[in-house]
Design an enzyme around this catalytic site. Structure first.
Site, short mmCIF file in Angstrom:
data_model
loop_
_atom_site.label_atom_id
_atom_site.label_comp_id
_atom_site.label_asym_id
_atom_site.label_seq_id
_atom_site.Cartn_x
_atom_site.Cartn_y
_atom_site.Cartn_z
N GLU A 33 9.60 49.72 56.32
CA GLU A 33 10.74 49.84 55.42
C GLU A 33 11.94 49.01 55.89
O GLU A 33 12.63 48.39 55.09
CB GLU A 33 11.16 51.31 55.27
CG GLU A 33 10.15 52.18 54.52
CD GLU A 33 9.92 51.72 53.09
OE1 GLU A 33 10.73 50.94 52.55
OE2 GLU A 33 8.91 52.13 52.49
N GLN A 38 15.52 43.86 51.54
CA GLN A 38 15.92 42.53 51.04
C GLN A 38 14.92 41.45 51.45
O GLN A 38 15.30 40.30 51.71
CB GLN A 38 17.32 42.18 51.55
CG GLN A 38 18.40 43.06 50.97
CD GLN A 38 18.61 42.82 49.50
OE1 GLN A 38 19.23 41.86 49.11
NE2 GLN A 38 18.06 43.70 48.68
N THR A 39 13.66 41.83 51.56
CA THR A 39 12.64 40.90 52.06
C THR A 39 11.36 41.11 51.29
O THR A 39 10.96 42.25 51.05
CB THR A 39 12.40 41.16 53.56
OG1 THR A 39 13.65 41.06 54.25
CG2 THR A 39 11.42 40.17 54.13
N TYR A 78 18.76 38.64 58.63
CA TYR A 78 19.51 39.90 58.73
C TYR A 78 19.23 40.57 60.07
O TYR A 78 18.62 41.64 60.14
CB TYR A 78 19.18 40.83 57.58
CG TYR A 78 19.82 40.42 56.26
CD1 TYR A 78 21.01 39.71 56.24
CD2 TYR A 78 19.26 40.78 55.06
CE1 TYR A 78 21.60 39.34 55.05
CE2 TYR A 78 19.84 40.41 53.85
CZ TYR A 78 21.01 39.69 53.85
OH TYR A 78 21.59 39.33 52.67
N TYR A 116 18.27 54.45 50.60
CA TYR A 116 16.93 54.07 50.18
C TYR A 116 15.89 54.39 51.26
O TYR A 116 14.86 55.03 51.00
CB TYR A 116 16.84 52.57 49.82
CG TYR A 116 15.40 52.13 49.82
CD1 TYR A 116 14.58 52.45 48.75
CD2 TYR A 116 14.83 51.53 50.96
CE1 TYR A 116 13.23 52.14 48.78
CE2 TYR A 116 13.49 51.22 50.99
CZ TYR A 116 12.69 51.53 49.91
OH TYR A 116 11.36 51.25 49.96
N ASP A 134 15.48 51.25 44.81
CA ASP A 134 15.64 49.91 45.36
C ASP A 134 15.83 48.93 44.19
O ASP A 134 16.01 49.35 43.04
CB ASP A 134 14.42 49.53 46.20
CG ASP A 134 13.21 49.25 45.33
OD1 ASP A 134 13.15 49.79 44.21
OD2 ASP A 134 12.34 48.48 45.76
N CYS A 195 5.53 42.06 29.03
CA CYS A 195 5.73 43.27 28.23
C CYS A 195 4.55 43.53 27.29
O CYS A 195 4.34 44.66 26.85
CB CYS A 195 7.03 43.16 27.43
SG CYS A 195 8.51 42.99 28.47
N CYS A 198 2.33 45.93 28.99
CA CYS A 198 2.99 47.02 29.72
C CYS A 198 2.67 48.38 29.11
O CYS A 198 2.76 48.56 27.89
CB CYS A 198 4.50 46.80 29.70
SG CYS A 198 5.42 48.10 30.55
#
Length: 344
Positions: A33, A38-39, A78, A116, A134, A195, A198
DNA sequence: AAAGCGGGGTC
DNA sequence: GACCCAGCTTT
């Protein structure tokens, strides 16, 4: 069929077989996690394996030197995540006897663990009915329910968390949380989602109102700072060089680099030597511009216009390190690329 | 509330 | 180029 049931059905058919999906070990879930913040999965995957090989247990990670943790993290970005990862490993070993806490509140108190990640660990490892929100979840919920509240406003964050809690499946929170994220990543993609195929396309508000491409709404305008870096690559007759550890608050904290001279603008050979003149040692033989065209290294809010300068020296002080050892230090990708291509 | 923090993929 | 990625912390 309910929203959460549709998500679950889709998930059981389309889920990817990812290594952290076959365990509920808090150490492995936590590690994955943090790495995936952001990865993208594809980018984080090799690091996940690398870390588990080098640190099979949280005790192994806790007892490692920070430099080794940063070195293994090199390239993932990061870097506060790596420093916090290390600090949290120590905390888990010392304060929790090596066992991760099993409540949302205690998890969130760990360094680098926010709303998160605490929700993810709590739900996946301990079956606690806490919804994850997220980037994927923001997208799915904003489209399906037609919510145009900015996802990065204080109001929006609270609204979507509440909404996520309302629609989650408390009976199967593990799969549901991972399912809605996977659904956002694979099916309800940011650009041109499919879509047509979906399973939610008969009740999706955004699709009905032709607003799919406009949701979610995000207010952001990060202005990019231009910076000019001159890296001073000292080299003595024994092929030794100087590396320093970055201190302070900015980018790349605790990573290593060649001595850096930052200027207000791009500077040439004459200006550089003038600026250096006060500090230039008598033992300096030659100052050579390595790359005429500055390398522009792009970060989220900074563009680093970079030149490398080779300073040939008669001698360097005793802190100089042999060039062959340079690759052992954690460095930013900008420097790793230079080190890779530079031949003495 | 806004800014700062990486690097890479995709269109 | 713009946008996004299993976000968090500091100001």
């Amino acid at each position: 069929m309910s929203f959460s049931q549709k998500i679950l059905e889709w998930y059981y058919i389309h889920k990817r077989d990812l290594p952290w999906r076959s365990t509920t070990d808090p150490y492995k879930i936590w590690l994955s996690e943090i790495m995936l913040q952001q990865t993208r999965v594809a980018q984080g995957m090799p690091y996940y394996h690398k870390f588990l090989e080098n640190f099979p247990t949280v005790q192994d990670l806790a007892s490692a030197p920070e430099e080794k943790v940063l070195k293994l993290w090199q390239g993932l970005g990061y870097y506060s995540r790596a420093r916090n990862l290390h600090a949290t490993a120590k905390m888990v070993v010392v304060d929790y006897n090596g066992n991760f806490p099993n409540t949302y509140k205690e998890l969130k108190a760990l360094k680098g663990v926010g709303d998160y990640t605490a929700s993810a660990i709590a739900s996946i490892c301990f079956d606690i009915p806490e919804p994850v929100v997220d980037g994927n979840v923001y997208r799915v919920l904003s489209r399906y329910f037609g919510v145009d509240l900015p996802i990065n406003s204080t109001q929006g964050i609270k609204y979507f968390k509440d909404l996520a809690r309302e629609v989650m499946d408390v009976k199967n929170i593990r799969d549901y949380n991972q399912g809605i994220m996977e659904f956002g990543a694979m099916q309800c993609a940011p650009k041109s989602p499919n879509c047509e195929s979906c399973p939610l396309n008969t009740s999706c508000v955004a699709l009905k109102e032709i607003r799919v491409s406009q949701l979610p709404v995000k207010i952001n305008k990060t202005k990019i700072r231009q910076r000019y870096f001159n890296y001073l690559v000292y080299l003595d007759k024994d092929n030794r060089t100087i590396l320093e550890q970055r201190q302070g608050k900015g980018i790349w904290q605790n990573l290593y680099q060649f001595p850096l001279l930052e200027t207000e603008n791009l500077v040439g050979h004459k200006e550089l030597t003038q600026i250096l003149n006060g500090n230039l040692k008598d033992s300096t033989n030659k100052v050579a511009m390595y790359n005429k065209e500055p390398i522009v290294h792009k970060l989220s809010h900074q563009h680093l216009h970079t030149r490398f300068w080779i300073l040939e020296m008669d001698e360097l002080n005793s802190k100089a390190i042999p060039w062959e050892k340079v690759h052992n230090y954690p460095v930013p990708v900008l420097l790793a690329d230079f080190i890779k291509t530079f031949k003495i």
